[in-house]
Design an enzyme around this catalytic site. Structure first.
Site, PDB file in Angstrom:
ATOM      1  N   LYS A   1       0.156  -3.576  -0.685  1.00  0.00           N
ATOM      2  CA  LYS A   1       0.187  -4.985  -1.096  1.00  0.00           C
ATOM      3  C   LYS A   1       0.210  -5.083  -2.615  1.00  0.00           C
ATOM      4  O   LYS A   1      -0.506  -4.350  -3.304  1.00  0.00           O
ATOM      5  CB  LYS A   1      -1.039  -5.700  -0.531  1.00  0.00           C
ATOM      6  CG  LYS A   1      -1.081  -7.203  -0.799  1.00  0.00           C
ATOM      7  CD  LYS A   1      -2.302  -7.821  -0.130  1.00  0.00           C
ATOM      8  CE  LYS A   1      -2.374  -9.309  -0.355  1.00  0.00           C
ATOM      9  NZ  LYS A   1      -3.524  -9.930   0.349  1.00  0.00           N
TER      10      LYS A   1
ATOM     11  N   SER B   1      -6.878 -12.454   5.441  1.00  0.00           N
ATOM     12  CA  SER B   1      -5.532 -12.081   5.001  1.00  0.00           C
ATOM     13  C   SER B   1      -5.044 -10.718   5.459  1.00  0.00           C
ATOM     14  O   SER B   1      -3.908 -10.348   5.183  1.00  0.00           O
ATOM     15  CB  SER B   1      -5.445 -12.173   3.469  1.00  0.00           C
ATOM     16  OG  SER B   1      -5.528 -13.515   3.066  1.00  0.00           O
TER      17      SER B   1
ATOM     18  N   SER C   1      -2.156 -13.706   3.330  1.00  0.00           N
ATOM     19  CA  SER C   1      -1.504 -13.252   2.106  1.00  0.00           C
ATOM     20  C   SER C   1      -1.049 -11.794   2.176  1.00  0.00           C
ATOM     21  O   SER C   1      -0.308 -11.348   1.322  1.00  0.00           O
ATOM     22  CB  SER C   1      -2.434 -13.449   0.897  1.00  0.00           C
ATOM     23  OG  SER C   1      -3.540 -12.589   0.959  1.00  0.00           O
TER      24      SER C   1
END
Length: 271
Positions: free
Chosen positions: A79, A173, A149
């Protein structure tokens, strides 16, 4: 089209048996990214040349008999809140478009020690402050959200563009994208995985954790990244856990995690 490997364990077995090399696996992964990511848009940066160099290094090590872990030679996506040395860490924000990381986050250090290959950085809502990850599309239905996210990481795993990924979870998330994309995600106990080198959303609520195609894959990733880190004031010290071994051997198992154990396929606790 999903990659032919359905799990980290199966890919690790193939590498260990000499059926496929880390370089071949990385090339297959890059091919899948080229084929699928134009529509899905899970990645903000694909680390091609470095990934291939790291794969060649993994092969050299394995030819000498060095086998670091079940992640040795396995491509993993990260990420884009998490620092990877020498590459942009943007948090999907134009403000940080030129932010080149000077060092690896602690979780990246641990993945490298385990022999994992960083394949690229995945999309997130800007600074992770949102319920989805635009413009990433759900691999199963491009009209649907990926959720949370860490949606880029989840979509990359679900579409077979990586065998595993690392995300962050402050209010769901990791867990929500995993559910939306039909994979597995783990929000670890607070402090078990260091947040050093991770752009914060809420320092008292942030967690770093794995996403994979199964609980076993998440356990293998968690085994690699769960370490005490004195640079993170919230890091928990104590003996390392062995979730992958426990999953395979059962709670009473005592043997070390190994490919031989992983080949059992069915955890003893389920027999």
């Amino acid at each position: 089209m999903l990659m032919p490997y359905t799990s980290i364990r199966e890919a690790a077995d193939e590498i260990h048996a000499g059926i496929i090399t880390p370089t071949e696996l990385v090339l297959e992964t890059l091919e899948q990214i080229d084929e699928a990511d134009g529509e899905i848009q899970a990645f903000v940066n694909v680390i091609r040349e470095q990934a291939l160099q790291d794969a060649e290094q993994a092969e050299r090590e394995q030819r000498t008999g060095l086998y670091r872990s079940p992640l040795h030679g396995i491509p993993i996506a990260i990420k884009d809140l998490i620092a990877v040395k020498g590459f942009p860490t943007t948090a999907s924000s134009k403000v940080l478009a030129n932010n080149i990381s000077a060092e690896d986050a602690m979780v990246i250090e641990q993945l490298r020690k385990a022999g994992a290959i960083i394949i690229g950085k995945t999309n997130t809502f800007e600074f992770a402050y949102g319920p989805y990850a635009p413009p990433t599309r759900n691999p199963w239905d491009h009209t649907r959200t990926t959720g949370g996210s860490s949606g880029g990481s989840a979509a990359a795993v679900a579409a077979g563009m990586t065998l595993g990924a690392i995300g962050t979870d402050t209010g769901g998330s990791i867990r929500i994208p995993a559910a939306c994309c039909g994979i597995t995600g783990l929000k670890p106990t607070y402090g078990r995985v260091s947040c050093y080198g991770v752009i914060p959303l809420s320092w008292s609520l942030d967690h770093v954790g794995p996403l994979g195609r199964s609980a076993e894959d998440c356990a293998i990733l968690f085994d690699a990244i769960a370490r005490y880190d004195p640079r993170d004031p919230n890091s928990v010290s104590g003996p390392p856990s062995r979730p992958a071994a426990t999953l395979i051997e059962g709670a009473e198992g005592r043997g070390p995690l190994s490919l031989q154990g992983l080949r059992l396929g069915i955890p003893r606790m389920l027999l």
